[in-house]
Scaffold this motif. Structure first.
Motif, mmCIF file in Angstrom:
data_model
loop_
_atom_site.group_PDB
_atom_site.id
_atom_site.type_symbol
_atom_site.label_atom_id
_atom_site.label_comp_id
_atom_site.label_asym_id
_atom_site.label_seq_id
_atom_site.Cartn_x
_atom_site.Cartn_y
_atom_site.Cartn_z
ATOM 1 N N ARG A 5 -48.648 -19.527 -20.570
ATOM 2 C CA ARG A 5 -48.493 -18.467 -19.570
ATOM 3 C C ARG A 5 -49.742 -18.333 -18.699
ATOM 4 N NH1 ARG A 5 -45.714 -13.091 -21.818
ATOM 5 N NH2 ARG A 5 -47.452 -13.025 -23.294
ATOM 6 N N PRO A 20 -35.587 -16.877 -25.691
ATOM 7 C CA PRO A 20 -34.393 -16.305 -25.056
ATOM 8 C C PRO A 20 -33.274 -16.211 -26.088
ATOM 9 C CG PRO A 20 -34.749 -18.584 -24.341
ATOM 10 C CD PRO A 20 -35.947 -18.192 -25.148
ATOM 11 N N PRO A 56 -43.342 -8.346 -9.610
ATOM 12 C CA PRO A 56 -41.977 -8.678 -10.049
ATOM 13 C C PRO A 56 -41.137 -9.263 -8.912
ATOM 14 C CG PRO A 56 -42.653 -6.574 -10.961
ATOM 15 C CD PRO A 56 -43.759 -7.000 -10.014
ATOM 16 N N THR A 60 -35.477 -12.235 -9.853
ATOM 17 C CA THR A 60 -35.557 -12.471 -11.302
ATOM 18 C C THR A 60 -36.311 -11.377 -12.049
ATOM 19 O OG1 THR A 60 -37.645 -13.691 -11.109
ATOM 20 C CG2 THR A 60 -35.600 -14.967 -10.887
ATOM 21 N N ALA A 62 -39.381 -11.361 -12.538
ATOM 22 C CA ALA A 62 -40.526 -11.955 -13.238
ATOM 23 C C ALA A 62 -41.834 -11.685 -12.502
ATOM 24 C CB ALA A 62 -40.326 -13.461 -13.364
ATOM 25 N N LEU A 66 -46.835 -15.178 -16.613
ATOM 26 C CA LEU A 66 -45.641 -15.918 -16.258
ATOM 27 C C LEU A 66 -45.658 -17.297 -16.919
ATOM 28 C CD1 LEU A 66 -43.913 -15.247 -13.253
ATOM 29 C CD2 LEU A 66 -44.621 -17.597 -13.158
ATOM 30 N N THR A 120 -37.644 -21.549 -11.619
ATOM 31 C CA THR A 120 -37.982 -21.585 -13.037
ATOM 32 C C THR A 120 -39.399 -22.143 -13.157
ATOM 33 O OG1 THR A 120 -35.675 -21.980 -13.624
ATOM 34 C CG2 THR A 120 -37.333 -22.591 -15.272
ATOM 35 N N SER A 123 -41.490 -18.400 -10.686
ATOM 36 C CA SER A 123 -41.113 -17.036 -10.321
ATOM 37 C C SER A 123 -39.874 -16.589 -11.101
ATOM 38 C CB SER A 123 -40.880 -16.937 -8.808
ATOM 39 O OG SER A 123 -40.184 -18.076 -8.319
ATOM 40 N N ASP A 124 -39.740 -17.102 -12.326
ATOM 41 C CA ASP A 124 -38.634 -16.725 -13.206
ATOM 42 C C ASP A 124 -39.244 -16.260 -14.535
ATOM 43 O OD1 ASP A 124 -36.049 -16.406 -14.169
ATOM 44 O OD2 ASP A 124 -35.806 -18.521 -14.696
ATOM 45 N N ARG A 125 -38.411 -15.708 -15.423
ATOM 46 C CA ARG A 125 -38.942 -15.256 -16.717
ATOM 47 C C ARG A 125 -39.242 -16.425 -17.651
ATOM 48 N NH1 ARG A 125 -38.231 -9.792 -17.508
ATOM 49 N NH2 ARG A 125 -37.021 -8.779 -15.869
ATOM 50 N N TRP A 126 -38.679 -17.579 -17.345
ATOM 51 C CA TRP A 126 -38.795 -18.730 -18.243
ATOM 52 C C TRP A 126 -39.358 -19.921 -17.494
ATOM 53 C CZ3 TRP A 126 -37.929 -16.625 -22.768
ATOM 54 C CH2 TRP A 126 -37.066 -15.522 -22.829
#
Ligand SMILES: [Zn+2]
Ligand SMILES: [Zn+2]
Length: 350
Positions: A5, A20, A56, A60, A62, A66, A120, A123-126
């Motif tokens: 991260r 997830p 955020p 998403t 996010a 990150l 992904t 700028s996404d959670r994953w």
């Protein structure tokens, strides 16, 4: 699960985070196999970025910290009930571009132009540097015969194929590529696959220059008068197409000065600021400047077809493979300084 991260400038950590859980009806959970480190990741690490969601993201949600990793192959571990065309256990390439699906650009099929788009791993959670990734099913493309190593290079290859196609590189064209990082090397390959008769590449780093030469690029041996050198090899005219794959003012300047009248300059690279250039040449010599972001869905799929057919040997762009727990010392910190590396892949799962 472990996940790499980004917290901010100079701060990347390997964290333990929750996996997830159940995928939604049109979602999938995948386990990344090989995941590539990109110049975009490194720019965020060194603080000159602008590609990741620091607040955020509107689509998403996010934000920092990150999970990074947007260039990866993976194995499918769980599928939502509505997902078709792919099975648990299949190896896939993940197309990281996420789009809203509702705006005019999306409805026209121009996902890369969606104002709400997210990525992904940016700028996404994953992201692909996590041991599990939740994705939308439309992001999955079965590898079906492509190696998991090559599968991790499909994303930057699609950027290069898209940039070469939008710049109009075609049969017999002479091409100049400024910069032999991963996008430069892959753009050289894309230009050759499109039928270019010569692809001249300039790269300041002698190791990288030798590497792109070994892969079939014609290395420009001088930095003093690149346009003159190229005119000497193109009947005094200049190349048909010049691609700025360095994202530096001097590279764009060399590209603008190196194309023939009527030529095209492609800019898939991200410049660190507003770059001035001599626009008078654009008018006087009827030039075209083409900026590109990501790839169209069509050219993503065509890139996969080209890799599977063996006309785009993208696996050769990989210069190092490292384990996930060494991503900071042997990945980010190496690429943060001038480096001989082209593409470093990280093994996330076996
Ligand atoms: Zn990238
Ligand atoms: Zn949209």
């Amino acid at each position: 699960m472990r996940a790499v991260r980004l917290y901010g400038e100079g701060d990347v950590r390997i964290d333990e985070v929750p996996e997830p859980t159940e995928p939604g009806p049109d979602e999938a959970i995948v386990a990344p196999l090989w995941s590539g480190l990109c110049g975009t990741d490194v720019k965020e690490f060194t603080g000159h970025g602008g590609s990741i969601a620091r607040k955020p993201h509107p689509l998403t949600g996010a934000g920092l910290p990150l999970i990074l990793g947007h260039e990866f192959s993976a194995r499918v571990v769980a599928l939502g009930p509505r997902v078709e065309g792919v099975a648990v256990g299949d190896e896939v390439a993940v197309m990281p571009l996420i789009h809203c699906g509702r705006c005019l650009a999306c409805r026209q099929g121009e996902h890369q132009r969606c104002a709400m788009k997210a990525w992904t791993g940016l700028s996404d959670r994953w992201g692909g540097f996590g041991e599990r990734v939740l994705v939308r099913s439309y992001q999955l493309t079965p590898l079906a015969g492509i190696s998991a190593v090559a599968g991790a290079v499909i994303e930057p290859a699609a950027v290069a194929v898209n940039a070469a196609a939008r710049a109009g590189i075609g049969p017999g064209d002479t091409v100049f590529v400024a910069g032999a990082g991963a996008i430069g090397v892959l753009t050289m390959m894309a230009a050759k696959a499109a039928g270019a008769s010569a692809v001249h590449v300039f790269e300041l780093n002698p190791e990288r220059a030798a590497f792109v030469g070994s892969l079939g690029g014609d290395v420009v041996p001088t930095k003093d008068d690149i346009p003159g050198y190229l005119r000497d090899r193109t009947d005094g005219l200049g190349v048909h197409v010049a691609m700025d794959c360095a994202g530096k003012p001097a590279a764009l300047e060399a590209c603008v000065a190196s194309v023939r009248p009527g030529g095209t300059i492609g800019v898939p690279s991200v410049h660190p600021g507003a770059t001035p250039f001599d626009v008078r040449r654009m008018t006087r010599d009827d030039l075209t400047l083409v900026g590109t972001v990501g790839y169209s869905r069509t050219l993503w799929e065509k890139t996969v077809l080209m890799v599977r057919a063996g006309v785009l040997p993208i696996e050769k762009a990989v210069t190092s493979k490292i384990p996930l727990d060494e991503i900071v010392t042997r990945g980010f910190e190496v690429l943060a300084k001038p480096s001989d590396e082209t593409k470093i892949l990280v093994q996330v799962n076996e």
